[in-house]
Each structure stands twice: as structure tokens, then as C-alpha cells.
Design an enzyme around this catalytic site. Structure first.
Site, PDB file in Angstrom:
ATOM      1  N   GLY A  10     -12.140 -34.815  62.060  1.00 29.11           N
ATOM      2  CA  GLY A  10     -11.810 -34.762  60.754  1.00 29.11           C
ATOM      3  C   GLY A  10     -12.445 -34.179  60.501  1.00 29.11           C
ATOM      4  N   GLY A  12     -11.131 -33.393  56.189  1.00 32.39           N
ATOM      5  CA  GLY A  12     -10.615 -34.127  55.349  1.00 32.39           C
ATOM      6  C   GLY A  12     -11.708 -32.935  53.998  1.00 32.39           C
ATOM      7  N   GLY A  15     -15.367 -33.302  56.767  1.00 32.31           N
ATOM      8  CA  GLY A  15     -14.725 -31.959  58.166  1.00 32.31           C
ATOM      9  C   GLY A  15     -14.826 -30.742  57.830  1.00 32.31           C
ATOM     10  N   PHE A 117     -13.892 -39.727  33.075  1.00 34.37           N
ATOM     11  CA  PHE A 117     -14.102 -40.363  33.691  1.00 34.37           C
ATOM     12  C   PHE A 117     -14.752 -41.841  33.941  1.00 34.37           C
ATOM     13  CE2 PHE A 117     -12.545 -39.537  38.212  1.00 34.37           C
ATOM     14  CZ  PHE A 117     -11.544 -39.399  38.345  1.00 34.37           C
ATOM     15  N   ASP A 212     -11.321 -44.631  62.377  1.00 34.49           N
ATOM     16  CA  ASP A 212     -11.539 -44.588  63.728  1.00 34.49           C
ATOM     17  C   ASP A 212     -12.531 -44.148  64.001  1.00 34.49           C
ATOM     18  OD1 ASP A 212      -8.683 -45.407  64.194  1.00 34.49           O
ATOM     19  OD2 ASP A 212      -8.291 -43.133  64.666  1.00 34.49           O
ATOM     20  N   GLN A 231     -13.730 -51.653  47.597  1.00 36.36           N
ATOM     21  CA  GLN A 231     -12.915 -51.106  46.348  1.00 36.36           C
ATOM     22  C   GLN A 231     -11.726 -51.487  46.096  1.00 36.36           C
ATOM     23  OE1 GLN A 231     -13.399 -47.332  44.097  1.00 36.36           O
ATOM     24  NE2 GLN A 231     -14.846 -48.212  42.521  1.00 36.36           N
ATOM     25  N   HIS A 233      -8.093 -51.116  43.141  1.00 35.01           N
ATOM     26  CA  HIS A 233      -7.874 -50.558  42.280  1.00 35.01           C
ATOM     27  C   HIS A 233      -6.959 -51.085  41.309  1.00 35.01           C
ATOM     28  CE1 HIS A 233      -5.390 -47.478  39.708  1.00 35.01           C
ATOM     29  NE2 HIS A 233      -6.814 -46.792  39.524  1.00 35.01           N
ATOM     30  N   LEU A 243      -1.080 -45.536  44.331  1.00 30.59           N
ATOM     31  CA  LEU A 243      -1.685 -45.722  42.584  1.00 30.59           C
ATOM     32  C   LEU A 243      -1.032 -45.436  41.275  1.00 30.59           C
ATOM     33  CD1 LEU A 243      -5.265 -44.792  43.027  1.00 30.59           C
ATOM     34  CD2 LEU A 243      -4.111 -46.881  43.165  1.00 30.59           C
ATOM     35  N   GLU A 246      -4.234 -44.853  36.016  1.00 34.41           N
ATOM     36  CA  GLU A 246      -5.526 -45.487  34.729  1.00 34.41           C
ATOM     37  C   GLU A 246      -4.053 -44.832  33.169  1.00 34.41           C
ATOM     38  OE1 GLU A 246      -9.439 -45.771  35.786  1.00 34.41           O
ATOM     39  OE2 GLU A 246      -8.439 -46.780  36.566  1.00 34.41           O
ATOM     40  N   ARG A 277     -12.278 -51.305  36.015  1.00 38.84           N
ATOM     41  CA  ARG A 277     -11.229 -51.831  37.411  1.00 38.84           C
ATOM     42  C   ARG A 277     -11.210 -53.149  38.101  1.00 38.84           C
ATOM     43  NH1 ARG A 277     -11.601 -46.457  40.598  1.00 38.84           N
ATOM     44  NH2 ARG A 277     -10.611 -44.700  39.460  1.00 38.84           N
ATOM     45  N   HIS A 342      -8.805 -49.675  48.142  1.00 39.60           N
ATOM     46  CA  HIS A 342      -8.924 -48.309  47.179  1.00 39.60           C
ATOM     47  C   HIS A 342      -9.780 -47.312  48.252  1.00 39.60           C
ATOM     48  CE1 HIS A 342      -7.992 -44.149  44.443  1.00 39.60           C
ATOM     49  NE2 HIS A 342      -9.294 -45.098  43.962  1.00 39.60           N
ATOM     50  N   ARG A 377     -18.161 -47.252  44.102  1.00 35.31           N
ATOM     51  CA  ARG A 377     -18.099 -46.160  43.801  1.00 35.31           C
ATOM     52  C   ARG A 377     -17.554 -45.199  42.478  1.00 35.31           C
ATOM     53  NH1 ARG A 377     -13.125 -42.212  44.615  1.00 35.31           N
ATOM     54  NH2 ARG A 377     -12.237 -43.724  44.196  1.00 35.31           N
ATOM     55  N   SER A 382     -16.431 -39.701  44.923  1.00 36.92           N
ATOM     56  CA  SER A 382     -17.100 -39.109  46.526  1.00 36.92           C
ATOM     57  C   SER A 382     -15.988 -38.275  46.652  1.00 36.92           C
ATOM     58  CB  SER A 382     -15.695 -40.695  46.816  1.00 36.92           C
ATOM     59  OG  SER A 382     -14.014 -40.184  46.775  1.00 36.92           O
TER      60      SER A 382
END
Ligand SMILES: Cc1cc2nc3c(=O)[nH]c(=O)nc-3n(C[C@H](O)[C@H](O)[C@H](O)COP(=O)(O)OP(=O)(O)OC[C@H]3O[C@@H](n4cnc5c(N)ncnc54)[C@H](O)[C@@H]3O)c2cc1C
Ligand code: SF4
Ligand code: SF4
Ligand code: FES
Lengths: 563, 290, 336
Positions: A10, A12, A15, A117, A212, A231, A233, A243, A246, A277, A342, A377, A382
Site C-alpha cells: 500500500g 497511501g 505506506g 473542524f 484487501d 462512518q 457522511h 462528497l 459541509e 453528521r 465514508h 472518527r 485519520s
């Protein structure tokens, strides 16, 4: 045979951050294996921000405030020691990103800019316009190029191998050629992201967020944790689940049902569209359930009353998004929306170093579950999680790989996987991937979605078992080896079906409502019985087996979660 | 009915040397369709995007100056050169989007008593014919329809990219050139390299590449067996006609493809002769069976 | 005033022509036609997925985020590179006034299968451009206890380029990249500029040389890359800025920098470029041959080569503009 001291699966944020931990090590071979090119990972889609108590905007902010917000947001299911580590180290990793060139937006003093936030008591989400995940991901990739990180792009991991105690490596298929390989590794870090796609089109997640790594770990006998927490949204576009942020509601957008009623007056007469939310998601869902939806089961986000000028001035990106993805100009007509899955709170169970119960096997990011997000979350947490635990997993794996030797491995798994693929490829007569996938998505959205109840969940579990049966006969038309995207989709579907089952079984078992998990038949949080993590392992009968383990509480006693 | 349309004429620098003939040609062809050009007297070179490589502000100021003159004349600014059109468009856009820059440019212009208000309308040969004159009137004036002529139409890049600055037509699917050609009676031939760039602006920094790019475009049209290529850009015309022999020789190709600048073809269709159009000055001989 | 919402959703039966090619099975590419009922709101990607799900599951294309941020899904629709996921089909059908569209893989990269191209060659070019920040220790603190300070204005010099998603659309559209396999291409040069313009970076020199070596002066400024970029990162503009930076940094020995100097100087002096002199200015003594050839050509046609540089009238006033810009720049007040 391919061998790496450390193989990271991975690319992202989790990773790549893990990979960069070893950037100066000359004695170790580190590889990053990824299903898509690194910069295409879903981390890039994060728009809002990454939390760290830098106190650049509000000098009174502290990491302890952040810690508390996180625990409260999690509905007290987060492990408080893990949340402590994350929030305490947050400023450091964000600064490290900045030092590597990450172009965060700036304050007037030239520092990293921060914004308020949802769920945060102070403005601490560090951002870069509306592209924070994108710039973080690219920065990590760029530093990866600089430090000569070894990438295997467009490879898909199939199985995880261990001898019951220690990691042996993985098997993976090279999509470009269609060949299955064994890759031996002292340590493997699974950073394969979330599994929002089990809701298929009802998700904000990328097409490949199919869980995976989580499914593979589960099939390799590792425990996966808190899977029932997903979660939602409230405002995903009707067709694609993408999305609408907001901001549109913040600017004064109305939520309307098919009859044109501003329905939030029923559920949150004070806050109306600006409720939290989960409440807004549930309200939308209720309108649909009670038959007040639009022609295709959607409700509407209406901006038309704001007028052309205000929309062009304040919400140009949202307008562009609606035109490009939905073909609807919000100046002219209301935007059709549906709640959308989400974020996956659950994942592979790890300790504070990202290590699983098998030595040398690690998980990090959305694929892992330490847990810092508990039942819900917080926005901006995240991206932080992937940095902190990506880094910790990387560091720990480095030490581990340095102090341990390879565990012997044979080609048994490779052969089994090749056989499994051959048998999938033989499917001629069964249902198509698209059909099974659509049924799974609809079923999950209806019965294991925003609202859940015992009866629906029971039927979901049995319908999922049917789908798994159908999958055994799945029809594959494309028989070419090289770049067979139909095969990729089949392998992903297999993973999703396994995880969907665990999610449904966990949701059925958990007789309470907590965070993102809402049981109509058990509407209250029940700390007495359910202040516990759900641990699912693959049972001998091929079905998930559930155990429960206590939540670590160090500082904050559970209290009612009100905002 | 036949009202005269007037423009502030900004020639740019493309009509130099042998191409100086185009001043007269353009005037005569436009007269056929009741268009009059009034020279913008105090104009300077747009810098063709190269001045930006030293100073963006200078480039903006120079182009704002040209527009300010057109504004004073109360006429739309017409330029036959696609690059001038592009550079001026970009300047317009830049100043519109950044008022601080716009103000600074006006501060610079103030020293010569000029102000760029931002009202200047900008146009190009394509839209003079296709929109202002209009296809109907153009059709009326066509006395010598060029029936049977197989033509490859070539816009070049600078009236198309970036898109939508002036909003005349879709940049992805422009049709003005083909619309005009259709009125002239020719047969339009599709070819693969139509959207490619001729590389004219590499003539100095990387001439070999310019030649390769020009050769690629020409070859795409040539393989479709066309009688000629028509371009609305005077710089593409230089590449395609003036340097065609060199480009093809350097890339080992051996053919000749006559190239016409759009006003020339309009003139021919409106009854003017090869002599009027001074076709003998072309690099590639033009022998049309008209 | 509550009204039932009835969205207007159109639908057209369209013919989607898709270029197909599997190297192990076909000698060359061919087109397949698919009939699809295109509805309001349907993107190119949705149409591709619909075809894959219901008509031909071997149709091969890439897509991941399906929200315009990962850069996987770029293809050519009616010749123009676009992101499949953020491109609506209905307006294209309307723009081209046809009920048929063609979808092809990007150009300038080898096709792996159907609409999937090999982007590795582009990534290699990118990697050679040092596309990363090397810490400038005057700006970036040694410790993680502190942030580096970068003003909003410093940030805005390159922020627009950080939107790039490496989709390859610009590379596909670039005729210079088609004609010269060694040309780095728009996105790579854009990235090079992004880092060189970052005050936190200390690697400008090496990167600049890499850019010059890989074709900084091979861009024709056709600006197609600007037109096709789905993220509006304006690579051609970055290339102009990078050119400026390279000259400012003292790389004067390129034909391009000599041209830039000549144009800028000439416009100041004459209000126009002294074209007849360019060959020698840019190419040195061997340019005389070109000048003589041009003069012979004119003579052949009976045209007298003119000694007058400017055919425009405004030369007297340009020097003033230049002087004023210099004055502003000296005060550090240039707002561009
Ligand atoms: C629309 C959206 C907006 C968001 N906004 C925010 C926000 O503002 N703030 C915030 O904090 N969070 C946000 N999030 C959540 C956050 O973006 C993700 O949780 C986080 O990026 C996950 O990162 P990751 O590294 O764990 O996984 P990913 O980035 O998903 O990467 C997974 C990687 O695993 C690879 N992979 C997967 N399966 C395999 C396999 N079988 N073989 C090989 N490789 C494989 C993929 O190629 C990919 O490289 C948002 C999420 C979404 C969907
Ligand atoms: S402007 Fe330059 S980089 Fe951009 S497409 Fe044209 S030649 Fe290529
Ligand atoms: S510059 Fe634009 S077109 Fe080019 S790769 Fe980046 S995002 Fe794509
Ligand atoms: S699928 Fe990611 S950009 Fe289109």
C-alpha cells in the site's frame, strides 16, 4: 524468489510514511508494493485537514485538548493510550511533512494555517486549500523518489504468509503480466486502506478501497477489530457517492425531501441543516424510509435560494463538482444526494507499534485498528493516524527486520493462489461480478447502513452468505492474462464479501448504539455491557468468530457524548 | 444591409519581409466584405510570449498599452496574428483576475497618459469572417466558389489554447474555419495531425524540433491526398509554407503541399486573382485549377 | 411555497466508439462500437463502467478515485485528453452535435491494453527532474520542534502547480513530446518549477540544469497543455517562469535565453523585434548564412530588404514602460 527485508503493501499516506522511515538505511531492502501508482492512492482524496495542536491559530490549544476531543468523538471506544500517543506526537509529524516540502496553507505570519473542524474544540486542522491529502501524498511520494524507495506498481497482494508465529511474506499478482509471485519478507506492513466499497456505489471511497489487506489478514487467521463501525457522511452525490462538503450547508444550503419540505425541522429544529453528521445522515435516511424521497430514492441539497452570485463567490468548487460529476448546476436546481459510507473505523488489530499478534506482520492506516477512532472518527484525525502509526510501524519493523532472519517459506501458497485464480477464470455461467457487487452494495446500504436492527441484520447475514455462494461460480469473460481488470475486480469482490459479513455479524452482535453504529432496536449506548472492542477471527466453519476485549481507559471516564 | 464594420487594426510583427504584402492583401480582401481596418498608430510588439521569459509585468504593460489605444479609438482590436491574439487575451485574463496587477499596469501606463480600462474587445480573422461579417454575407460575396478543391484546414494553436478566454466558440470543437471554408465551396478533408502544433515558436530555440513538428503536421494532411492546406494563423503559414522545403528535407520526406493563409483563399473565392493575392511569393508553388 | 421536486433528466441513445487493443492478441488497434443510453449526469467513466458491467467485461481502462484527484482515468474523448471521471457525456454530444463519441487511450505513451497506457516512461522523466524538496537550512529548522516560515506570497508562487495529479493529459496533448522522445514534457517541467520556486528548497541549480538538459527550451508555447489540464495547473506558464529563472540564475548560453534577451531588448529599443538580426543573435556567426539566404530570397522576388525595424508606430513609448518596470522591480514592488 523476490525478497525484501521489509515489504510495505500500500502506498497511501500510511505506506509511504512507513517506507520513508527506512530512507537512510543501507543494510535493509525495503519495497513498496501497490495496487495503483502511489500518487493515486485514496489518501489524495482527503480535502479538509490533518489535526495537530500546533496552536498557530488558537494559542490556547494543547495536545491534551486534542486527546480529549478524540476520545469523546470516539464515543469512548478509543484506547486512550493510543489516542494519547497520536495527539502528543501530532505536531511533530505535521512539521516533518512541512519540512519535506508539503505545501500547507499559511497564516499571516507564514506558519501552517489551521481551521475549525467538526468535533474539535479548537481550530487545529492543518490544511492546504481543499487538497490536503493530495499534497501530503505527493510530498511523501516525492521524498520517496528522492530516497530511492523501491516501488512495485500495479501489483495486487493475494495472501499473507506466516508460520503461526512469524511473518514469512506475501503472494501477489503482477497485474501488468498476470503472473503470481511469492515475495519473501521478514516484515510486512499492511497499509491497504479502508473498505468503504462494501457499500459499492453508496460510498465516498475510491473504487479500489475494497479492504484487501484487512480481508487477507482475516483469512490468514489474524483478528480484525471493531468492523461494525462505519462512518456515514450525509451528503454524497446521488450517482457516485462523491462528497459534497459541509461547506454547502455552512453557507446556508437547505436539505429538502422529494416533496420540497425542509425536513430537518422535524429532527433538529434549532440547528436544522447544521446538526452533527450522524444525525443529519439518519434524518436523510428516515425521509427515504418513510417514502418522502425524490424519484430515485434521493433527497436534495438546495442552494438555489442563495443566488448565482453568492454561489459563484463562496462555493465555486462545490458548483464545479456538481456540474462535473452529477450534471447538475446548483445555481439552477437542487443537488440530488444520498448518505454515503465514508470511513472504516475498524481494521486489522494491532498494538501501539502497529504490530499484529504475528511477529513481523504490521498494519497501519485505515486498514489497521489500534484503536484511536473507536466508534466514530473525528474529521482530520485519520490523516494524522496514517502518519503516526505508519511511522511507528515503519520504525518498529525496521528494528525487527534488523534483528531477525528470514522465516523459511515454500511456494505452496503461490500454487494455491494460482489455482484459485485459475478456477475463478474458468467461471462461465454464474452471475457477473457487477451483479453480485451491486446486490452486496444495496443490501449493505439498506440493512447494514445508517440504521440497523436485529431483523434486518439477520437477513443481511444470510443474504451475504448467498452472495458468497454465488461468487464461487462467478462469470469471467475476459480470459487474457495481461492487465485483466475483470480478475482484479473479482479478487476485490471476494475480499469485500468476506469483510461485509464480518461487518454485518459484528453489527448484529452489538446490541447498543454507539458512535456510527445505530441500532433502532437498541437506541442507547450501553457501557456496562459494550464498552469493548469486537475482535473477529475466521472460524473453522469459515464464518467469523467474535470475541470482545476491554477498552483501555487511562484519563477520561466515559460520559454522555453531547455537543 | 451592407454596413461597414470597422476595427482597430493591430498587425503585430508577422507581416515583415516578403510577408509585408499581406497588409495590402488583407485590406483588399476585407474590402470585399465591407470591413475596414483602422491602424492602431502607437502600437508596439506584443512580445509573442517571449518577453514573459524576462518580465511578465513588462509584457502585461506592453499589451495593455495596445489595448488602451484600441479603447481610445472606441473600436474592437483586430489582429490577424494568432499569437498576438493569444498573448493579448492572456494579458486581459491575467489583469481581470488580479486587480492589483491591473492597477500596477495602469500606474505604468499613466506616465504616457494611457489607461487600460479592461473593456477592449478582441478579435481575429476567424471570427471577423464567421461571426461579424457572417457566413451569409460572405456567401453573397463569393463569386468564384472553389468547388472540388480538397482542403485540409489548420487552425494552429493560439486561437484555441487556452480555451474560452474570449468565448467565441468551443475550443475542443471549433468550427469557424470549416464554416468559412464551406461557404467558399471547398471540400474539407479530415486528417489526424490537425490538432498538432507546427512548432513555429521553436524556430529559434530548437529549430530541428520546429522542423520535425511542421513536417509531422504536413505529412498528416498530405497522406489524405489534399490539394492544399489553409491556415488562419500567419505564423503557422510561415512554418508550413516558408520552411516546408527545409522541414521535409530534414525529415526525409519528399512531397510538396501548397499552403494558403485564410484571407488569400477568401480573396480567391471572392473573385480576386492569383496575382492580386501575390501567390508567386509562396515558398511552395501554388498552381490551382481555379 | 413547498413544491415537489421533479428533476429534468434527459437521455440519448449514443454510439460510443472505443479503441481496443490487446498486444498479445491483436496486430493493431481497432474500434468497437457500443450503444449506451446516455443520461443527464453520466460521466465518461460511468459509461465505460456501464459497458464493462453489461456489455463487454474485457473492456480495459483505469480508474480509482472517480473524483478527479488520482489521475488514473485520463483518456482521449473525440481527440481531447480528459479525465473520464469528471467529464460529462451529454454536453460533449451536444457540443459535437452528434450522437457518437470516440474514446481512445492517451497519446505519446505505449498502450498496454485498450485504454490503458504505460506511464512509466513519463515517471522516469519526472524522476530525473529532481521532483522533490531538498531542505534549505536557512528556512527549514533542524528540529521538529519548529516549523519553517514561508509567507503567503512565497507560497502562492508555486501553489497552483501542486494541484497536478500526474494524469498525463498534458503530455498526451503535447506535440513537442510527440516529435522529440527526449523532451521531458509539460508536467515534469511544471514540477521542476514548483520546487525551484519554493523558498524552502536548496537544489535550484542542479534542477535547473536538469530542466535545461531535458528540454526547457523545447516547449513551443502552444499552450495546449493549459487547455487540457483538468486541474488548471498551467504548465506552459510554469515553463515560461522556469525559463526566466534559469536566465536569472545565469544560464545564458542557450539559444532560448539569447532569444529572450533579443526580444526583450529589441522591443524596448525599437518597439518591435529586429527579426533580420535574430539568426546571428541567437545562433552566432553561423546565422549569417540564414540572413544571406533570406536576403537572396527577397531579391529573387524583387523586394528590397528594409533597414527599418519597426512597422508599428509605438516605439518611442516602450522605453518608458521598461524604465518604470525596472523602477518598480528595484523597489521590490512588482506585483506579478
Ligand atoms: C473523500 C474523503 C475525504 C476525506 N477527508 C479527510 C480529511 O479531511 N481528513 C482526514 O484526516 N481524513 C480524511 N479522509 C480519510 C483519509 O483520507 C483516509 O482514511 C486515509 O487517507 C487512508 O490512508 P491509508 O494510507 O490508510 O490508505 P489509502 O490511501 O487508501 O491507501 C491504500 C493503499 O493500499 C494499496 N492497496 C490496497 N489493496 C491492495 C492490494 N491488494 N495489493 C496491493 N496494494 C493494495 C492501494 O494501492 C493504496 O496505495 C477522507 C476520506 C475520503 C474518502
Ligand atoms: S505549451 Fe509547451 S509543454 Fe505545453 S503542450 Fe505546448 S509544447 Fe508542450
Ligand atoms: S499538469 Fe495537469 S494535465 Fe498535466 S499531469 Fe498534471 S494535472 Fe494532468
Ligand atoms: S478516477 Fe481518479 S481522476 Fe478519474
Amino acid at each position: 524468489m523476490l525478497t525484501y527485508d521489509i515489504l510495505i503493501v500500500g502506498s497511501g499516506g500510511a505506506g509511504l510514511y512507513a517506507a520513508l522511515e527506512s530512507r537512510m538505511e543501507e543494510d535493509l531492502q525495503v519495497g513498496v508494493l501497490t495496487k495503483v501508482y502511489p500518487t493515486r492512492s485514496h489518501t489524495g482524496a482527503a480535502q479538509g485537514g490533518v489535526n495537530a495542536a500546533l496552536a498557530n491559530l488558537d494559542p490556547t490549544d494543547t495536545w491534551q485538548d486534542h486527546w480529549f476531543d478524540t476520545v469523546k468523538g470516539s464515543d469512548y471506544l478509543a484506547d486512550q493510550d493510543a489516542a494519547e500517543i497520536m495527539t502528543r506526537e501530532a505536531p511533530m509529524v505535521v512539521r516533518e511533512m512541512e519540512h519535506w516540502g508539503c505545501p500547507f496553507s499559511r497564516t499571516d505570519e507564514g506558519k501552517i494555517a489551521q481551521r475549525p473542524f467538526g468535533g474539535a474544540s479548537k481550530p487545529r486542522a492543518c490544511f492546504s486549500a481543499d487538497k490536503v491529502g493530495h499534497v501530503m501524498l505527493h510530498t511523501l511520494y516525492e521524498q520517496g523518489i528522492r530516497h530511492g524507495v523501491n516501488f512495485l506498481n500495479e501489483w495486487q497482494v493475494l495472501s499473507l504468509m506466516h508460520d503461526g508465529q512469524r511473518c514469512q511474506g506475501v503472494t501477489a499478482i503482477n497485474t501488468q503480466t498476470g503472473r503470481v509471485h511469492t515475495i519473501q519478507a521478514k516484515a510486512v506492513i499492511l497499509a491497504t486502506g479502508g473498505h468503504g466499497r462494501i457499500y459499492w456505489t453508496r460510498t465516498s471511497n475510491a473504487l479500489g478501497n475494497t479492504g484487501d489487506g484487512t480481508a487477507i489478514a482475516y483469512r490468514a487467521g489474524l483478528p480484525i477489530k471493531d468492523m461494525e463501525f462505519i462512518q456515514f457522511h450525509p451528503t454524497g452525490l446521488r450517482r457516485t457517492g462523491i462528497l459534497v462538503s459541509e461547506g454547502a450547508r455552512g453557507e446556508g444550503g437547505f436539505l429538502l425531501n422529494g416533496q420540497g419540505e425542509r425536513f430537518m425541522s422535524r429532527y433538529a429544529p434549532e440547528k436544522m441543516e447544521l446538526g452533527p453528521r450522524d444525525l443529519v445522515s439518519r434524518s436523510c435516511e428516515t425521509e427515504v424510509r418513510e417514502g418522502r424521497a425524490g424519484p430515485e430514492g434521493e433527497v436534495f441539497l438546495d442552494l438555489t435560494h442563495l443566488g448565482r452570485e453568492r454561489i459563484l463567490e463562496r462555493l465555486p468548487q462545490i458548483r464545479e463538482l456538481c456540474i462535473e460529476f452529477e450534471g447538475v448546476d446548483p445555481i439552477e436546481e437542487p443537488i440530488p444526494i444520498k448518505p454515503t459510507a465514508h470511513y472504516s473505523m475498524g481494521g486489522i488489530h494491532t498494538d501501539l507499534n502497529g504490530q499484529t499478534p504475528i511477529e513481523g506482520i504490521y498494519a497501519a492506516g485505515e486498514a489497521g485498528c489500534v484503536s484511536v477512532h473507536g466508534a466514530n472518527r473525528l474529521g482530520g484525525n485519520s490523516l494524522l493516524d496514517i502518519l503516526i502509526f505508519g511511522r511507528r510501524a515503519g520504525k518498529h519493523a525496521l528494528e525487527y527486520a534488523r534483528n531477525n532472519s528470514f522465516t523459511p517459506v515454500d511456494t505452496g501458497q503461490e500454487e494455491a493462489d494460482a489455482k484459485m485464480i485459475a478456477s475463478i477464470m474458468e467461471g462461465e455461467s454464474g452471475a457477473s461480478i457487477a451483479d453480485i457487487r451491486r446486490s452486496m452494495g444495496n443490501l449493505m446500504a439498506e440493512k447494514v447502513g445508517v440504521y440497523r436492527n436485529g431483523k434486518d441484520l439477520e437477513s443481511a447475514v444470510s443474504e451475504l452468505a448467498d452472495l458468497q455462494e454465488q461468487f464461487k461460480m462467478v462469470r469471467i469473460q475476459d480470459k487474457t492474462k495481461a492487465f485483466n481488470t475483470e480478475l482484479v475486480a473479482a479478487l476485490e469482490l471476494k475480499n469485500m464479501l468476506d469483510l461485509a459479513e464480518v461487518v454485518a455479524v459484528g453489527a448484529l452482535e452489538r446490541n447498543e448504539s454507539r458512535g456510527a453504529h445505530t441500532r433502532e432496536d437498541h437506541p442507547e449506548r450501553d457501557d456496562e455491557n459494550w464498552l469493548a472492542h469486537t475482535m473477529a477471527t475466521l472460524g473453522d466453519d469459515g464464518r467469523p468468530k467474535l470475541d470482545f476485549s476491554p477498552v483501555t481507559i487511562t484519563e477520561f471516564e466515559p460520559k454522555a457524548r453531547t455537543y | 444591409m451592407s454596413e461597414t464594420i470597422r476595427y482597430g487594426f493591430y498587425s503585430g510583427c508577422c507581416f515583415q519581409g516578403a510577408d509585408a504584402r499581406f497588409f495590402d492583401i488583407l485590406k483588399d480582401v476585407f474590402a470585399k466584405v465591407d470591413v475596414e481596418l483602422e491602424l492602431i498608430e502607437d502600437a508596439v510588439c506584443c512580445g509573442s510570449g517571449v518577453i514573459e521569459e524576462r518580465s511578465e509585468l513588462t509584457s502585461l504593460a506592453v499589451n495593455a498599452k495596445n489595448m488602451a489605444h484600441a479603447e481610445q479609438m472606441g473600436l474592437p482590436l483586430y489582429t490577424p496574428c494568432s499569437t498576438c491574439y493569444n498573448v493579448i487575451s492572456n494579458a486581459q485574463k491575467r489583469m481581470k483576475e488580479d486587480p492589483a496587477v491591473h492597477a500596477q499596469v495602469n500606474e505604468i501606463l499613466a506616465e504616457q497618459g494611457l489607461e487600460y480600462k479592461g473593456t477592449c474587445k478582441l478579435t481575429h480573422t476567424l471570427w471577423v469572417f464567421a461571426q461579424d461579417v457572417g457566413l451569409e454575407k460572405l456567401k453573397e460575396r463569393v463569386t468564384n466558389p472553389l468547388t472540388g478543391l480538397r482542403v485540409a484546414s489548420y487552425y494552429g494553436c493560439h486561437t484555441r489554447n487556452p480555451a474560452d478566454i474570449q468565448g467565441y466558440e468551443s475550443a475542443d470543437n471549433p468550427t469557424s474555419l470549416e464554416d468559412i471554408l464551406e461557404v467558399l465551396g471547398v471540400q474539407i478533408v479530415e486528417y489526424d495531425t490537425k490538432d498538432d502544433c507546427c512548432g513555429y515558436h521553436l524556430a529559434w530555440p530548437n529549430n530541428d524540433l520546429n522542423m520535425k513538428m511542421t513536417s509531422n503536421v504536413l505529412e498528416g494532411a498530405h497522406t489524405k491526398d489534399v490539394d492544399l492546406m489553409v491556415t488562419s494563423c500567419p505564423l503557422c503559414f510561415k512554418s508550413m509554407d516558408g520552411t516546408q522545403a527545409k522541414a521535409l528535407a530534414q525529415t526525409g520526406k519528399n512531397f510538396q503541399l501548397p499552403v494558403l493563409f485564410l484571407p488569400e483563399l477568401v480573396g480567391l473565392a471572392c473573385g480576386m486573382t492569383s496575382e492580386d493575392m501575390m501567390l508567386k511569393y509562396h515558398g511552395v508553388p501554388v498552381n490551382l485549377r481555379l | 411555497m413547498i413544491e415537489k421536486i421533479t428533476p429534468v433528466r434527459k437521455s440519448i441513445l449514443a454510439n460510443i466508439r472505443i479503441q481496443r487493443f490487446t498486444p498479445s492478441e491483436h496486430k493493431s488497434a481497432y474500434f468497437d462500437n457500443f450503444k449506451v443510453s446516455v443520461e443527464t449526469g453520466m460521466t465518461v467513466l460511468e459509461a465505460l463502467r456501464l459497458i464493462k458491467n453489461t456489455q463487454d467485461s474485457s473492456l480495459t481502462f483505469r480508474a480509482f478515485c472517480r473524483s478527479k484527484i488520482c489521475g488514473s482515468c485520463a483518456v482521449r474523448v473525440n481527440g481531447k485528453p480528459v479525465l473520464a471521471c469528471s467529464t460529462q457525456l451529454m454536453p460533449i454530444l451536444e457540443d459535437f452535435k452528434k450522437d457518437s463519441v470516440s474514446i481512445q487511450p492517451l497519446k505519446n505513451m505505449p498502450v498496454l491494453r485498450d485504454l490503458v497506457v504505460d506511464i512509466e516512461p513519463v515517471i522516469e522523466k519526472l524522476s530525473k527532474m529532481h521532483p522533490y524538496l531538498m531542505e534549505n537550512r536557512e528556512r527549514i529548522p533542524e528540529t521538529l520542534e519548529e516549523e519553517s516560515i514561508m509567507s503567503k506570497q512565497e507560497h502562492s508562487r508555486f501553489d497552483y502547480i501542486t494541484d497536478c495529479i500526474l494524469c498525463g493529459s498534458c503530455y498526451s496533448a503535447c506535440s513537442a513530446a510527440s516529435a522529440d522522445p527526449n523532451y521531458a514534457g509539460p508536467l515534469t517541467l511544471g514540477k521542476a518549477y514548483r520546487f525551484s520556486a519554493d523558498v524552502r528548497d536548496s537544489f535550484q541549480g542542479e534542477r535547473m540544469q536538469a530542466a535545461v538538459d531535458q528540454g526547457l527550451w523545447s516547449c513551443a508555447q502552444c499552450r495546449k497543455c493549459i487547455n487540457v489540464c483538468p486541474k488548471d495547473t498551467r504548465p506552459a506558464v510554469s515553463i515560461q517562469r522556469m525559463r526566466k529563472m534559469s536566465i536569472d540564475d545565469g544560464i545564458h548560453d542557450t539559444a532560448g535565453s539569447r532569444r529572450a534577451k533579443a526580444y526583450t531588448g529589441d522591443v524596448a529599443k525599437y518597439g518591435q523585434v529586429n527579426k533580420p538580426m535574430l539568426p546571428v543573435i541567437v545562433n552566432g556567426p553561423k546565422g549569417w548564412a540564414a540572413i544571406e539566404a533570406a536576403e537572396n530570397y527577397l531579391k529573387k522576388h524583387g523586394i528590397e530588404p528594409t533597414l527599418q525595424v519597426c512597422t508599428l508606430g509605438g516605439q518611442s513609448s516602450t522605453q518608458k514602460i521598461y524604465d518604470k518596470v525596472k523602477e518598480l522591480e528595484a523597489k521590490g514592488e512588482n506585483k506579478t
